[in-house]
Motif scaffolding. Structure first.
Motif, PDB file in Angstrom:
ATOM      1  N   LEU A  27      17.893 -21.223  11.994  1.00 53.37           N
ATOM      2  CA  LEU A  27      18.830 -20.288  12.615  1.00 53.37           C
ATOM      3  C   LEU A  27      19.467 -19.352  11.592  1.00 53.37           C
ATOM      4  CD1 LEU A  27      20.674 -22.880  14.879  1.00 53.37           C
ATOM      5  CD2 LEU A  27      18.949 -21.228  15.608  1.00 53.37           C
ATOM      6  N   LEU A  28      19.392 -19.718  10.310  1.00 57.50           N
ATOM      7  CA  LEU A  28      20.031 -18.919   9.273  1.00 57.50           C
ATOM      8  C   LEU A  28      19.094 -17.889   8.643  1.00 57.50           C
ATOM      9  CD1 LEU A  28      22.085 -21.750   7.555  1.00 57.50           C
ATOM     10  CD2 LEU A  28      22.836 -20.103   9.270  1.00 57.50           C
ATOM     11  N   GLY A  41      12.795 -27.782  24.333  1.00 53.34           N
ATOM     12  CA  GLY A  41      12.329 -26.551  24.949  1.00 53.34           C
ATOM     13  C   GLY A  41      11.060 -26.076  24.266  1.00 53.34           C
ATOM     14  N   PRO A  42      10.462 -24.985  24.765  1.00 53.62           N
ATOM     15  CA  PRO A  42       9.219 -24.486  24.169  1.00 53.62           C
ATOM     16  C   PRO A  42       9.367 -24.092  22.697  1.00 53.62           C
ATOM     17  CG  PRO A  42       9.692 -23.356  26.246  1.00 53.62           C
ATOM     18  CD  PRO A  42      10.843 -24.241  25.953  1.00 53.62           C
ATOM     19  N   LEU A  43      10.455 -23.414  22.349  1.00 53.40           N
ATOM     20  CA  LEU A  43      10.647 -23.029  20.943  1.00 53.40           C
ATOM     21  C   LEU A  43      10.921 -24.255  20.072  1.00 53.40           C
ATOM     22  CD1 LEU A  43      12.688 -19.705  21.147  1.00 53.40           C
ATOM     23  CD2 LEU A  43      10.337 -20.026  20.381  1.00 53.40           C
ATOM     24  N   THR A  60      16.657 -31.857  20.901  1.00 58.17           N
ATOM     25  CA  THR A  60      18.042 -32.292  21.074  1.00 58.17           C
ATOM     26  C   THR A  60      18.029 -33.718  21.613  1.00 58.17           C
ATOM     27  OG1 THR A  60      18.786 -30.038  21.482  1.00 58.17           O
ATOM     28  CG2 THR A  60      20.212 -31.808  22.264  1.00 58.17           C
ATOM     29  N   LEU A  61      18.750 -34.605  20.954  1.00 51.56           N
ATOM     30  CA  LEU A  61      18.876 -35.981  21.407  1.00 51.56           C
ATOM     31  C   LEU A  61      20.229 -36.141  22.072  1.00 51.56           C
ATOM     32  CD1 LEU A  61      16.933 -36.191  18.756  1.00 51.56           C
ATOM     33  CD2 LEU A  61      17.302 -38.597  19.124  1.00 51.56           C
ATOM     34  N   ALA A  81      25.640 -35.437  21.605  1.00 48.07           N
ATOM     35  CA  ALA A  81      24.433 -34.613  21.562  1.00 48.07           C
ATOM     36  C   ALA A  81      24.120 -34.277  20.110  1.00 48.07           C
ATOM     37  CB  ALA A  81      24.635 -33.341  22.373  1.00 48.07           C
ATOM     38  N   LEU A  82      22.930 -34.639  19.686  1.00 51.01           N
ATOM     39  CA  LEU A  82      22.443 -34.269  18.362  1.00 51.01           C
ATOM     40  C   LEU A  82      21.543 -33.064  18.572  1.00 51.01           C
ATOM     41  CD1 LEU A  82      21.466 -37.816  17.025  1.00 51.01           C
ATOM     42  CD2 LEU A  82      23.700 -36.725  17.030  1.00 51.01           C
ATOM     43  N   LYS A  83      22.096 -31.878  18.359  1.00 51.10           N
ATOM     44  CA  LYS A  83      21.413 -30.640  18.723  1.00 51.10           C
ATOM     45  C   LYS A  83      20.432 -30.186  17.656  1.00 51.10           C
ATOM     46  CE  LYS A  83      25.261 -28.971  21.471  1.00 51.10           C
ATOM     47  NZ  LYS A  83      26.238 -27.913  21.661  1.00 51.10           N
ATOM     48  N   ASP A  84      19.257 -29.792  18.120  1.00 51.75           N
ATOM     49  CA  ASP A  84      18.271 -29.095  17.290  1.00 51.75           C
ATOM     50  C   ASP A  84      17.903 -29.838  16.010  1.00 51.75           C
ATOM     51  OD1 ASP A  84      16.758 -26.926  17.838  1.00 51.75           O
ATOM     52  OD2 ASP A  84      17.995 -25.493  16.761  1.00 51.75           O
ATOM     53  N   VAL A  85      17.632 -31.137  16.100  1.00 54.38           N
ATOM     54  CA  VAL A  85      17.290 -31.914  14.910  1.00 54.38           C
ATOM     55  C   VAL A  85      15.779 -31.877  14.669  1.00 54.38           C
ATOM     56  CG1 VAL A  85      19.270 -33.446  15.112  1.00 54.38           C
ATOM     57  CG2 VAL A  85      17.130 -34.085  16.171  1.00 54.38           C
ATOM     58  N   HIS A  86      15.398 -31.970  13.416  1.00 49.36           N
ATOM     59  CA  HIS A  86      13.980 -32.038  13.054  1.00 49.36           C
ATOM     60  C   HIS A  86      13.442 -33.424  13.393  1.00 49.36           C
ATOM     61  CE1 HIS A  86      13.453 -28.241  10.971  1.00 49.36           C
ATOM     62  NE2 HIS A  86      14.684 -28.396  10.515  1.00 49.36           N
ATOM     63  N   SER A  87      12.195 -33.494  13.745  1.00 44.62           N
ATOM     64  CA  SER A  87      11.500 -34.745  14.067  1.00 44.62           C
ATOM     65  C   SER A  87      12.310 -35.616  15.025  1.00 44.62           C
ATOM     66  CB  SER A  87      11.185 -35.530  12.792  1.00 44.62           C
ATOM     67  OG  SER A  87      10.458 -34.747  11.890  1.00 44.62           O
ATOM     68  N   PRO A  88      12.570 -35.127  16.244  1.00 40.31           N
ATOM     69  CA  PRO A  88      13.408 -35.904  17.166  1.00 40.31           C
ATOM     70  C   PRO A  88      12.804 -37.255  17.544  1.00 40.31           C
ATOM     71  CG  PRO A  88      12.396 -34.055  18.306  1.00 40.31           C
ATOM     72  CD  PRO A  88      12.096 -33.889  16.849  1.00 40.31           C
ATOM     73  N   ARG A  89      11.484 -37.367  17.551  1.00 38.27           N
ATOM     74  CA  ARG A  89      10.851 -38.660  17.867  1.00 38.27           C
ATOM     75  C   ARG A  89      11.157 -39.691  16.784  1.00 38.27           C
ATOM     76  NH1 ARG A  89       5.134 -36.180  19.706  1.00 38.27           N
ATOM     77  NH2 ARG A  89       5.807 -35.437  21.754  1.00 38.27           N
ATOM     78  N   LEU A  90      11.088 -39.267  15.531  1.00 39.72           N
ATOM     79  CA  LEU A  90      11.395 -40.166  14.423  1.00 39.72           C
ATOM     80  C   LEU A  90      12.858 -40.596  14.472  1.00 39.72           C
ATOM     81  CD1 LEU A  90      10.606 -41.546  11.750  1.00 39.72           C
ATOM     82  CD2 LEU A  90      11.237 -39.409  10.596  1.00 39.72           C
ATOM     83  N   VAL A  91      13.755 -39.667  14.750  1.00 38.58           N
ATOM     84  CA  VAL A  91      15.176 -40.003  14.847  1.00 38.58           C
ATOM     85  C   VAL A  91      15.405 -40.961  16.018  1.00 38.58           C
ATOM     86  CG1 VAL A  91      17.505 -39.085  15.204  1.00 38.58           C
ATOM     87  CG2 VAL A  91      15.895 -37.842  13.753  1.00 38.58           C
ATOM     88  N   ARG A  92      14.750 -40.709  17.156  1.00 33.35           N
ATOM     89  CA  ARG A  92      14.889 -41.591  18.319  1.00 33.35           C
ATOM     90  C   ARG A  92      14.386 -43.002  17.995  1.00 33.35           C
ATOM     91  NH1 ARG A  92      11.017 -40.180  22.484  1.00 33.35           N
ATOM     92  NH2 ARG A  92       9.803 -41.736  21.405  1.00 33.35           N
TER      93      ARG A  92
END
Length: 170
Positions: free
Chosen positions: A18-19, A107-109, A117-118, A128-139
């Motif tokens: 985003l930056l 989402g698609p992006l 987002t978890l 809500a953990l928004k826009d995290v990388h590798s959400p499956r790994l975090v889950r």
């Protein structure tokens, strides 16, 4: 029996993609200001250029960075902690031993960039953990920690039932 020591597993934030646009804007504003300084048409003065450049940098660069930097997620062996704010800090946490539901929204992006987002919900509390990388790994990591903490809590309850004089305040 000693209590389980709390260890930090990971600290993470939203994706920094985003930056990218604010960084490009900062470079463009710096280049345009350097080029136009002392070369402005007659009714405009250099202080006007500097004020406009400062306002653009504040709104389009500093503000997005502030929003990005103001949220931190900390995963420990006992809980997940969400801190928000840089000046006034707010902190929310969910204990793994209590258990909670984990939903992944992508989402698609977010799928394109490998983010998601978890949403963690336990009774009335929701994080809500928004826009995290590798959400499956975090889950998966969160699920493992929930399971481990519940097993340890169950073992402690069994030991406390077997030995009523056992200290549980350590």
């Amino acid at each position: 029996m000693t209590a389980q020591q709390e260890l930090r597993i990971a600290t993470f934030r939203r994706g920094a993609e985003l930056l990218v646009i604010p960084a490009v804007i900062l470079i463009a504003v710096a280049g345009a200001t350097g080029y136009l300084y002392s070369n402005l048409p007659d009714p405009y003065e250099d202080w006007m250029l500097l004020a406009a450049a400062g306002a653009i940098v504040l709104l389009a660069v500093v503000l997005p960075w502030w929003v990005w930097a103001s949220r931190t997620y900390i995963l420990t062996t006992r809980r997940i902690i969400v801190t928000r704010g840089l000046l006034i800090r707010r902190r929310s946490e969910l204990m793994h031993a209590a258990g909670y539901r984990i939903d992944v929204v992508r989402g698609p992006l977010q799928r394109l960039f490998g983010r998601g987002t978890l949403i963690l919900s336990s009774g009335g509390a929701e994080l809500a953990l928004k826009d995290v990388h590798s959400p499956r790994l975090v889950r998966e990591t969160l699920s493992d920690q929930i399971e481990i903490c519940q097993i340890l809590a169950h073992r402690q309850a069994q030991q406390a039932a077997a030995d009523p004089y056992m200290r549980t305040d350590s």
